[in-house]
Scaffold this active site. Sequence first.
Site, PDB file in Angstrom:
ATOM      1  N   ASP A  12      12.452  70.066 -27.274  1.00 29.43           N
ATOM      2  CA  ASP A  12      12.191  69.289 -26.051  1.00 29.43           C
ATOM      3  C   ASP A  12      12.416  67.831 -26.406  1.00 29.43           C
ATOM      4  O   ASP A  12      12.548  67.473 -27.581  1.00 29.43           O
ATOM      5  CB  ASP A  12      10.738  69.517 -25.601  1.00 29.43           C
ATOM      6  CG  ASP A  12      10.379  68.701 -24.356  1.00 29.43           C
ATOM      7  OD1 ASP A  12      11.226  68.611 -23.438  1.00 29.43           O
ATOM      8  OD2 ASP A  12       9.277  68.146 -24.292  1.00 29.43           O
ATOM      9  N   GLU A 154       3.318  61.172 -23.706  1.00 30.55           N
ATOM     10  CA  GLU A 154       3.728  61.027 -25.116  1.00 30.55           C
ATOM     11  C   GLU A 154       2.726  60.184 -25.922  1.00 30.55           C
ATOM     12  O   GLU A 154       2.653  60.322 -27.135  1.00 30.55           O
ATOM     13  CB  GLU A 154       5.125  60.398 -25.211  1.00 30.55           C
ATOM     14  CG  GLU A 154       6.269  61.347 -24.862  1.00 30.55           C
ATOM     15  CD  GLU A 154       6.567  62.392 -25.935  1.00 30.55           C
ATOM     16  OE1 GLU A 154       6.579  62.043 -27.123  1.00 30.55           O
ATOM     17  OE2 GLU A 154       6.777  63.564 -25.570  1.00 30.55           O
ATOM     18  N   HIS A 187       6.246  68.711 -19.912  1.00 30.19           N
ATOM     19  CA  HIS A 187       5.135  67.838 -20.307  1.00 30.19           C
ATOM     20  C   HIS A 187       3.922  68.007 -19.375  1.00 30.19           C
ATOM     21  O   HIS A 187       2.786  67.781 -19.788  1.00 30.19           O
ATOM     22  CB  HIS A 187       5.553  66.360 -20.245  1.00 30.19           C
ATOM     23  CG  HIS A 187       6.354  65.888 -21.421  1.00 30.19           C
ATOM     24  ND1 HIS A 187       7.641  66.293 -21.663  1.00 30.19           N
ATOM     25  CD2 HIS A 187       6.038  65.012 -22.424  1.00 30.19           C
ATOM     26  CE1 HIS A 187       8.094  65.684 -22.759  1.00 30.19           C
ATOM     27  NE2 HIS A 187       7.143  64.904 -23.239  1.00 30.19           N
TER      28      HIS A 187
HETATM   29  N1  DGL Z   1       9.860  67.810 -20.898  1.00 31.80           N
HETATM   30  C1  DGL Z   1      11.069  67.560 -20.252  1.00 31.80           C
HETATM   31  C2  DGL Z   1      11.342  68.423 -19.044  1.00 31.80           C
HETATM   32  O1  DGL Z   1      10.884  69.530 -18.991  1.00 31.80           O
HETATM   33  C3  DGL Z   1      11.694  66.211 -20.170  1.00 31.80           C
HETATM   34  C4  DGL Z   1      10.869  65.034 -20.106  1.00 31.80           C
HETATM   35  C5  DGL Z   1      11.641  63.758 -20.348  1.00 31.80           C
HETATM   36  O2  DGL Z   1      11.918  63.499 -21.503  1.00 31.80           O
HETATM   37  O3  DGL Z   1      11.936  63.049 -19.399  1.00 31.80           O
HETATM   38  O4  DGL Z   1      12.038  68.031 -18.154  1.00 31.80           O
END
Ligand code: DGL
Length: 258
Positions: A12, A154, A187
């Site tokens: 990810d 984060e 996230h």
């Molecule tokens: N966790 C990611 C998703 O599922 C991306 C988050 C990001 O880095 O913008 O889209």
Amino acid sequence: MKEFDNYIGVFDSGVGGISVLKELVQAMPNEHFLFYGDSAHAPYGDKDPQTIARLSSDIATHMIDSGCKAIVIACNTATSAAAEQLRTTWPNTPIIGIEPALKPAARAFVHGRILVMATAATLKLEKFHELAVHWGSNSEIHTLPCPGLVDLIETGDLDSRAMRTYLEEKLGPYRGKVDAIVLGCTHYPFIKRQIAYVMGEIAFFDGGEGTARHTKRKLQEHGIEAPADQKGRVVFRSSIEGEGQRELYERLYHLPLY
Ligand code: DGL
């Protein structure tokens, strides 16, 4: 013998994929997993598709060169921008992606009001439009890009004042006006409790469990499941070096989800 022979590589843009990893481990406790979070380049959601595809390809190359037998793109954004390209590059390796869980949400709430939270890139790319046409036609779909939210997650401080303010401003206008929320970024499952605090009782949908089921099926199709008596391992790696980062990944891995 390579370092991660027969591991499943899971990646990810950062910590989000750990919410998918938890589902994978639960579904396949006998598998070994290598989790890679590209936290140095997070967020992906504000980047252009070519950049996201290049970053994803670099990670997948490294994982496959290290021995991984399958790759799970635990990121909705990277799946939309890069999954097809990765499958073309490695046609013999199972490459599993994730998508916003609109299908189960639309099935559970026929004619319902569904709010899809995701990154700007996910909502802009073709894959989501196809999904919305296919599964959203009987529902009232609201899409909500959430720039800045991944950065807050984060930091690892999920109960910060900045988080509360952000969620109140973004979600407050939808309070009482939607039946379900699709968490279209990996996230976001980490802040379900904080979202529910703003929205009250609400149904959540995310793609983690479906992705784990799909991964298990793919391994069976390819005949590459781990032996049933193997005790699975999880190894964490991040593009940000240091003990603090490792501790954050492990803390989120053990955090019970709301
Ligand atoms: N966790 C990611 C998703 O599922 C991306 C988050 C990001 O880095 O913008 O889209």
